[in-house]
Structures are given as structure tokens and as C-alpha cells.
Design an enzyme around this catalytic site. Sequence first.
Site, PDB file in Angstrom:
ATOM      1  N   LYS A  13       0.838  -1.210   0.000  1.00 61.04           N
ATOM      2  CA  LYS A  13       0.000   0.000   0.000  1.00 61.04           C
ATOM      3  C   LYS A  13       0.871   1.258   0.000  1.00 61.04           C
ATOM      4  CE  LYS A  13      -2.191  -0.968   3.874  1.00 61.04           C
ATOM      5  NZ  LYS A  13      -1.486  -2.196   4.271  1.00 61.04           N
ATOM      6  N   ARG A  88      -9.370   1.134   9.166  1.00 61.14           N
ATOM      7  CA  ARG A  88      -8.972  -0.229   9.509  1.00 61.14           C
ATOM      8  C   ARG A  88     -10.052  -0.953  10.293  1.00 61.14           C
ATOM      9  NH1 ARG A  88      -3.075   0.624   9.260  1.00 61.14           N
ATOM     10  NH2 ARG A  88      -1.910  -1.269   9.676  1.00 61.14           N
ATOM     11  N   ARG A 127      11.938  -5.624   5.227  1.00 61.49           N
ATOM     12  CA  ARG A 127      11.630  -4.214   4.946  1.00 61.49           C
ATOM     13  C   ARG A 127      12.487  -3.232   5.749  1.00 61.49           C
ATOM     14  NH1 ARG A 127       5.369  -2.567   5.208  1.00 61.49           N
ATOM     15  NH2 ARG A 127       5.527  -2.838   7.452  1.00 61.49           N
ATOM     16  N   ARG A 159      11.404  -0.730  11.258  1.00 58.23           N
ATOM     17  CA  ARG A 159      10.338  -0.344  12.173  1.00 58.23           C
ATOM     18  C   ARG A 159      10.312  -1.259  13.393  1.00 58.23           C
ATOM     19  NH1 ARG A 159       4.945   0.309   8.599  1.00 58.23           N
ATOM     20  NH2 ARG A 159       4.128  -0.665  10.485  1.00 58.23           N
ATOM     21  N   ARG A 170      -0.250  -8.846  13.480  1.00 62.67           N
ATOM     22  CA  ARG A 170      -0.890  -7.846  12.609  1.00 62.67           C
ATOM     23  C   ARG A 170      -1.744  -8.532  11.538  1.00 62.67           C
ATOM     24  NH1 ARG A 170       4.456  -4.801  11.396  1.00 62.67           N
ATOM     25  NH2 ARG A 170       3.351  -3.508   9.929  1.00 62.67           N
TER      26      ARG A 170
HETATM   27  P1  AMP Z   1       0.993   0.684   9.371  1.00 55.80           P
HETATM   28  O1  AMP Z   1       2.172   1.597   9.150  1.00 55.80           O
HETATM   29  O2  AMP Z   1      -0.176   1.031   8.523  1.00 55.80           O
HETATM   30  O3  AMP Z   1       1.377  -0.766   9.307  1.00 55.80           O
HETATM   31  O4  AMP Z   1       0.524   0.957  10.875  1.00 55.80           O
HETATM   32  C1  AMP Z   1       1.373   0.730  11.976  1.00 55.80           C
HETATM   33  C2  AMP Z   1       0.570   0.609  13.257  1.00 55.80           C
HETATM   34  O5  AMP Z   1      -0.105   1.852  13.520  1.00 55.80           O
HETATM   35  C3  AMP Z   1      -0.539  -0.430  13.236  1.00 55.80           C
HETATM   36  O6  AMP Z   1      -0.065  -1.738  13.524  1.00 55.80           O
HETATM   37  C4  AMP Z   1      -1.469   0.102  14.324  1.00 55.80           C
HETATM   38  O7  AMP Z   1      -0.936  -0.123  15.623  1.00 55.80           O
HETATM   39  C5  AMP Z   1      -1.401   1.600  14.084  1.00 55.80           C
HETATM   40  N1  AMP Z   1      -2.416   2.044  13.095  1.00 55.80           N
HETATM   41  C6  AMP Z   1      -2.194   2.534  11.834  1.00 55.80           C
HETATM   42  N2  AMP Z   1      -3.345   2.877  11.240  1.00 55.80           N
HETATM   43  C7  AMP Z   1      -4.327   2.599  12.127  1.00 55.80           C
HETATM   44  C8  AMP Z   1      -5.738   2.708  12.098  1.00 55.80           C
HETATM   45  N3  AMP Z   1      -6.402   3.172  11.010  1.00 55.80           N
HETATM   46  N4  AMP Z   1      -6.436   2.327  13.196  1.00 55.80           N
HETATM   47  C9  AMP Z   1      -5.808   1.874  14.300  1.00 55.80           C
HETATM   48  N5  AMP Z   1      -4.475   1.716  14.390  1.00 55.80           N
HETATM   49  C10 AMP Z   1      -3.726   2.078  13.324  1.00 55.80           C
END
Ligand code: AMP
Length: 224
Positions: A13, A88, A127, A159, A170
Site C-alpha cells: 500500500k 482499519r 523491509r 520499524r 498484525r
Molecule cells: P501501518 O504503518 O499502517 O502498518 O501501521 C502501523 C501501526 O499503527 C498499526 O499496527 C497500528 O498499531 C497503528 N495504526 C495505523 N493505522 C491505524 C488505524 N487506522 N487504526 C488503528 N491503528 C492504526
Amino acid sequence: MRLVLLGLPGAGKGTQGDLIAERYGIPHIASGSLIRDAVASGSELGRAIESYMRRGELVPDELTIDMVSERLSRDDCAQGWILDGFPRTVRQAIALDERLAQNNLDVQMALEIRIDPEEAIARIARRMMCSSCGAIYQFDGSGPQEETCSSCGGKLYRRVDDTEETARNRMLVYMRQTHPVVHYYSQGGRLYSIDGQRPIGEVFADVELYLRRLVNPRRVGEAR
Ligand code: AMP
């Protein structure tokens, strides 16, 4: 163009969001980046949400809805945006629709990038991200691993939540809480799915095929 990108963590994404942003000149807003920025700022909010992120759990809806809503109210979003990682949960999706409806707007398209969970976990393990521009790199360990970003020179880092254990959690969180969002957009006739298990350029070619329908409305409604 108002677009949301759906798909497992590691589906691509972020990469596709960057390409779309560059091609169409609209901001790519990643909720994960907003959350990482809040954590890095050391604010009270950042401290409250850090543990969710580290465990791979979702940050509570009220907080993410407020963060994304504030971001969408900025001037650079006037011509449209790409949301990556938000919504999400179905509650977030409904909140987004309600917020947009206040201005007679909507989410025009939800693009789901599909990938096998084991492939997603393998990609996450390889990554690295640029601490400066957020570019994403994949290192398979066979060649020398770069330490700096080839586009901006920023330092690359892994990360904190890109461990195998957190990645597995996740995946479960996605199946449980985010997969229903795919159905939410599907029921509204706004969902388009793309096979993400191909080279970046091939995936982007499909993305563009769908996006042209938004740019040229006469083509909306053609067979998917
Ligand atoms: P990502 O970079 O999209 O993988 O997001 C990293 C982390 O941020 C996720 O594992 C969640 O802990 C938090 N996170 C990101 N977007 C959301 C969302 N829309 N709702 C809730 N938690 C989020």
C-alpha cells in the site's frame, strides 16, 4: 480523487500510494506514519498509543479518526487524497463517510491489494524504511544492505513493529478487524481488488487502469 488503499501489512500500500501521489499530485496519507510521528514526538498522545503499535494492535478508533480527520482538513487535501492504512475498522469507515458527507463528498474508490499472508510476513521481515522521506526498501540479504536512502540520502531503519512475532499478530488483527472493511466498500460498489503478488510496475499498471475510470467518469461502471 478520494481513494482508500486496503490490504494486509506488507501488501504494498505504501509503495503504490507513493506512486499514485506522484502520478496524480495528491497527498498520500498513511495513518501509520501519523501514528509513528505522534509516538516520536513524545507527546502524551504519543505515549498513550505507542504500546498498541509495538504489539501490532489497533490504536483506539477515536484517536485515529481524530488524527486522520485533522490531516484531511489541511489545504493540500482540497483536490483529493489517498488514504493508506485507514480505515482499519468498519467504525472508522463509517466515521470517514459521515465526515465527508458533511461536505457532500465521499470515498470514490477502495483499492484492495491482495497478497498471501506468508508472503506479507516475509516482505515485512525484509523491509527497511527511510527515516527522512519514508521510502520503503526490500533487502533479501543476498547483496550488501544499504544504510542510506537512494532517493534522499536519509538513514534507513527497521520499524519496531516489523518483527516476525508482531507481523503475525498484525495479520490476525487484519483478518479480524480490517477484513470487514473490504465488505463494507464492496457492498457500496466501491471496491476494486488487485493481485499484489507481482512486480511493483505490474501492480501499478492495474491501479492506473482503475483510476482512469475516476478521471474519465464515462468509464465508471464498466465491467471490473
Ligand atoms: P501501518 O504503518 O499502517 O502498518 O501501521 C502501523 C501501526 O499503527 C498499526 O499496527 C497500528 O498499531 C497503528 N495504526 C495505523 N493505522 C491505524 C488505524 N487506522 N487504526 C488503528 N491503528 C492504526
